[in-house]
Design an enzyme around this catalytic site. Structure first.
Site, PDB file in Angstrom:
ATOM      1  N   HIS A 100       0.824  -1.199   0.000  1.00  0.00           N
ATOM      2  CA  HIS A 100       0.000   0.000   0.000  1.00  0.00           C
ATOM      3  C   HIS A 100       0.867   1.262   0.000  1.00  0.00           C
ATOM      4  O   HIS A 100       0.593   2.245  -0.695  1.00  0.00           O
ATOM      5  CB  HIS A 100      -0.918  -0.047   1.238  1.00  0.00           C
ATOM      6  CG  HIS A 100      -1.686   1.205   1.487  1.00  0.00           C
ATOM      7  ND1 HIS A 100      -1.363   2.081   2.490  1.00  0.00           N
ATOM      8  CD2 HIS A 100      -2.771   1.721   0.868  1.00  0.00           C
ATOM      9  CE1 HIS A 100      -2.216   3.093   2.473  1.00  0.00           C
ATOM     10  NE2 HIS A 100      -3.078   2.904   1.511  1.00  0.00           N
TER      11      HIS A 100
ATOM     12  N   GLU B 169       2.156   1.755  -3.410  1.00  0.00           N
ATOM     13  CA  GLU B 169       1.100   2.320  -4.273  1.00  0.00           C
ATOM     14  C   GLU B 169       1.118   3.858  -4.173  1.00  0.00           C
ATOM     15  O   GLU B 169       1.090   4.558  -5.179  1.00  0.00           O
ATOM     16  CB  GLU B 169      -0.259   1.756  -3.849  1.00  0.00           C
ATOM     17  CG  GLU B 169      -1.450   2.381  -4.556  1.00  0.00           C
ATOM     18  CD  GLU B 169      -2.563   2.750  -3.582  1.00  0.00           C
ATOM     19  OE1 GLU B 169      -2.900   3.947  -3.506  1.00  0.00           O
ATOM     20  OE2 GLU B 169      -3.080   1.835  -2.886  1.00  0.00           O
ATOM     21  N   HIS B 170       1.177   4.362  -2.934  1.00  0.00           N
ATOM     22  CA  HIS B 170       1.244   5.822  -2.760  1.00  0.00           C
ATOM     23  C   HIS B 170       2.497   6.395  -3.438  1.00  0.00           C
ATOM     24  O   HIS B 170       2.459   7.442  -4.052  1.00  0.00           O
ATOM     25  CB  HIS B 170       1.279   6.190  -1.277  1.00  0.00           C
ATOM     26  CG  HIS B 170      -0.078   6.241  -0.645  1.00  0.00           C
ATOM     27  ND1 HIS B 170      -0.573   7.364  -0.041  1.00  0.00           N
ATOM     28  CD2 HIS B 170      -1.045   5.298  -0.527  1.00  0.00           C
ATOM     29  CE1 HIS B 170      -1.788   7.127   0.433  1.00  0.00           C
ATOM     30  NE2 HIS B 170      -2.093   5.880   0.160  1.00  0.00           N
TER      31      HIS B 170
END
Lengths: 424, 429
Positions: free
Chosen positions: B69, B72-73
């Site tokens: 995650h 992803e950022h």
């Protein structure tokens, strides 16, 4: 082409044929003025109507019929459109030829008609057990509003800002209001509601417009009565000072809501520019607030602004660390002031226009959003020339946006802060 | 360039064109006229569960929780301008999400598809991850995680996952924790990027009014050499998970408007079963018959005031885990809990009603077709299902082939009424 038919004075049928969809969606919009007296009644009514009809005596029978109609979905709820309280009863079903079932459409329209015009009645009242269940459910829903901290913060902001205007009333009504309603009283209200409220019916899907119009003329009953005209909201307000409101909650993150009076009614030629200003400020990943408050300062994950068309208010929301609430608040106010002074880049304006136009162009891709959008247009200026409106947005320049923003006035600031725990 | 094959569904009346490019990248295109928006999804089979893995010839690698995650950022980071802005400038919206098994980058646009596709592939294949971007992102993600801590649903489901599973990473949150995120470094993020963002592990999906052959050529040409030559194939390592639940019940006290409860029924993983698709469909039908709106259970609990319209249930079965969740807000956690377990036991003992079975097949077939209504939902659902290794078109067909007998087999194999856990959120007085 969309086809609009007046079924009776105050009752419009809008047929929107579209080859894109595999479903038919029917929406019935029934409007009332938003008042303290009626809010709880209308909210409860919306929950009682979709539970039983004169033929289907219990929620279970009704749900079994929906299963048999290939998983059709029936939803009835209340919404706030400015100072109107709107009941929306919607039924979505798969297209007949996709499930190879002829007659499905007729059955669905008949069900929709029964839900609205032939509710289950016992001795001059609704079914008391259904009314009691729905009352309990709605009261629980009202008590649970506090669990969603973002919407609680914005709700508090509206209630504080518009304390003396009908707009502060919540569409679900109040615990006290609901407590006082019984099955007979609700039915008396229903009889008034069904005969005096303005009604719009919107139907979208892959069908022939004339055939669908005839089907509704045949099967959808209209009770006779004089239908209300709902008054336009007061939208101009110049607060003499900023109102502050703070509440403490047991939570892990602070919540900030700022309420602005836009002071630009939707009838004003400046309205599109005012709306565009709110997009530049707080809509999407390249908005000013996202870039500054989240990306540059890392103060917040969730930060945005949204405008309400009917009441011309803008709410700004941010979820922030408790220690940084004042810093975030000052930063948001400073960015808005800076925009008012003309500090908006050509890129920012251009992006906001593209975003807005792209939303406009694609709204017909989503059946539910599309009928809601068309309906909200019917409420305001009547059907809009989409191409002309698009052009108008394209032609807006920096001066127009800055000029519209001069009307914006900060009215109320709400902070939800950390609850101090005291040792006993 | 020719497509390898097409998928067509008679129920849905949509066609998908498929091609495996020379690089190994899977491409799926669903051309669709008359919708204004067009969509592309660039996805990797790498998500919140994949923190422990093996690269051939090296020691096993353990990464901090939440790194997929976090990555992803970081993929959104560019040196000169933000990617949100870059897309919005051409009239497109870009976004991304991380699930347990995948990370997906997607954009939509009305009339800038060609540029948008180039930007999307460009963004995912090139990243500008620096020490300072990593440090700044930690602050944003910490705010994101703290926001979840205030959401009752999150507290409830995250608590339940920890009760159901002893070791399987499904018990952890996709975003990780405030502490694990603090321990993420630039080097670790870059390693994960190299290991999992390569053609063999990724797929590209396009939906909308496009020229499929032209788009296929473009996708092929937009691949960078570095991307095409990236050949890692990490093997995900999952711990041995005991059969029984870790904890029978968890009561969390919070100041909330109404108590909430969630029951988890843990089962054996199904990912290796050849008829998994059919079993999933059978279980969905069975769950709806037991707990759905038209069930005896729903009717009884609703009239007793134990549940509201939000009463819900879901089946999840993926890499090494399978469970069903049932729950709602309620005024009486213990009574709803007892009623729910009793409903399951009764069905395991007495079986299912045949008329209700036929009605439920109709319902779920209709719902499946409805889920292919707006192009946006087609795009989301199709991408999500293909990335999980299930074919939505086959699923639709399975609703038709499912028999009454198969329903019983699937239910008896899946459910063990004793192997469950209760998680509840109760108001702090």
């Amino acid at each position: 082409m969309n086809k609009v038919t007046m079924l009776a004075p105050g009752v419009r049928l809008n047929i929107i044929p579209s080859e894109k969809f595999k479903t038919v969606l029917m929406g019935v919009y029934i409007g009332r003025p938003l008042t303290e007296d009626e809010a709880s009644l209308n909210a409860l009514l919306s929950r009682v109507l979709d539970k039983a009809t004169h033929k289907l005596k219990s929620p279970r029978e009704l749900n079994q019929l929906l299963d048999d109609l290939y998983g059709s979905v029936l939803v009835s709820d209340v919404h706030k459109y400015g100072e109107r309280q709107m009941t929306q009863v919607k039924l979505q079903m798969p297209g007949e030829d996709f499930v190879h079932a002829q007659g499905l459409l007729k059955e669905a329209v008949s069900l929709l008609n029964d839900v609205i015009n032939h509710p289950r009645v016992i001795e001059d009242g609704f079914d008391p057990s259904i009314v009691e269940q729905e009352k309990r459910g709605l009261m629980a829903e009202i008590r649970m509003r506090i669990d969603d901290k973002a919407s609680w913060a914005m709700g508090r902001c509206i209630e504080t800002m518009c304390a003396d205007e009908p707009y502060h009333i919540h569409e679900l009504g109040t615990l006290e209001g609901l407590e006082a309603i019984d099955a007979k009283q609700l039915y008396t209200h229903y009889l008034e509601w069904i005969t005096t409220s303005p009604i719009d019916v919107m139907v979208i899907g892959n069908f022939d417009a004339d055939a669908m119009t005839d089907l509704f003329k045949d099967m959808f009953e209209i009770q006779s009565g004089d239908r209300l005209t709902i008054a336009r909201e007061e939208v101009i307000s110049h607060p003499s000072e900023v109102t502050r409101y703070s509440e403490s909650h047991d939570m892990k993150q602070g919540r900030l809501a700022l309420g602005y009076r836009m002071n630009v009614p939707y009838e004003s030629p400046q309205y599109p520019a005012a709306l565009l200003a709110t997009v530049v400020l707080g809509y999407g990943g390249s908005s000013r607030l996202f870039k500054v408050v989240r990306e540059r300062e890392g103060l917040s994950y969730s930060v945005y602004a949204r405008a309400e068309k009917f009441k011309s208010v803008m709410l700004v929301y941010a979820g922030v660390d408790f220690e940084k609430m004042d810093q975030a608040e000052a930063l948001i106010i400073q960015e808005i002031e800076s925009m008012k002074q003309g500090n908006i880049t050509a890129d920012e304006l251009d992006i906001a226009k593209r975003t807005y136009i792209s939303n406009l162009d694609s709204i017909s891709d989503y059946p539910n959003s599309y009928i809601n959008y068309l309906y909200s247009q019917f409420l305001t200026q009547g059907a809009l020339d989409q191409a002309a409106y698009r052009k108008e947005i394209e032609s807006l320049d920096l001066d127009a946006v800055v000029a519209a923003m001069q009307h914006f006035e900060l009215d109320t600031i709400v902070q939800l802060v950390k609850e101090e725990t005291h040792a006993i | 360039m020719q497509f390898d094959r097409t998928f067509y569904s008679d129920y849905i009346r949509e066609t998908v064109y498929y091609k495996k490019l020379n690089s190994g990248l899977d491409v799926y295109i669903l051309p669709k006229k008359s919708f204004a928006k067009k969509y592309a999804f660039f996805a990797t089979r790498y998500g919140g569960l994949d923190n422990h893995f093996r690269i051939e010839g090296r020691d096993d690698i353990k990464m901090p929780l939440g790194i997929a995650h976090f990555l992803e950022h970081q993929v959104f980071e560019e040196e000169d301008e933000s990617n949100f802005e870059r897309f919005e400038k051409i009239g497109a919206n870009v976004n991304a999400y991380t699930s347990y098994g995948t990370t997906v980058y997607h954009f939509d646009t009305v009339d800038a598809f060609d540029d948008g596709l180039k930007y999307l592939m460009d963004m995912v294949q090139n990243t500008a991850i620096s020490d300072s971007s990593v440090e700044k992102e930690k602050k944003v993600i910490e705010q994101e995680i703290r926001m979840y801590y205030d959401e009752p649903e999150w507290l409830l489901s995250s608590g339940l996952m920890k009760s159901l599973y002893h070791k399987h990473p499904i018990r952890e949150d996709i975003a990780g924790s405030v502490e694990s995120v603090q321990s993420i470094t630039r080097e670790a993020v870059l390693d994960c990027y190299r290991y999992f963002y390569n053609p063999d592990n990724m797929a590209l999906f396009v939906y909308g009014d496009v020229d499929s052959e032209k788009i296929l050529e473009q996708i092929d040409s937009y691949q960078t050499d570095a991307f095409k030559s990236n050949r890692f194939s990490p093997k995900i390592l999952l711990p041995e998970e005991p059969y029984a639940v870790a904890q029978k019940r968890l009561m969390i006290e919070r100041p909330i408007g109404k108590d909430q409860m969630l029951i988890g029924f843990k089962s054996k993983p199904m990912d290796h079963l050849p008829d998994r698709e059919l079993r999933m469909v059978a279980l969905r039908v069975a769950n709806d018959m037991m707990f759905g709106r038209s069930s005896d259970h729903f009717d009884r609990c609703y009239s007793k005031g134990l549940i509201n319209d939000g009463f819900d249930f879901e089946l999840q079965a993926q890499k090494g885990y399978a469970y069903v969740l049932v729950g709602n807000e309620t005024e009486d956690v213990e009574q709803l809990y007892a009623e729910t377990i009793e409903t399951l036991r009764r069905h395991l003992k007495d079986g299912f009603d045949k008329t209700a079975f036929l009605r439920m097949k109709k319902k779920l077939l209709g719902r499946m077709i409805t889920s292919f209504n707006a192009l946006q939902s087609i795009a989301n659902n199709y991408t999500y299902s293909m990335m999980r290794g299930t074919d939505l078109f086959e699923q639709v067909a399975a609703y038709n082939t499912l028999t009454y007998e198969m329903l019983h087999t699937a239910v008896r194999d899946f459910y063990d009424a004793d192997n469950h856990s209760l998680s509840a959120l109760v108001n702090k007085k």
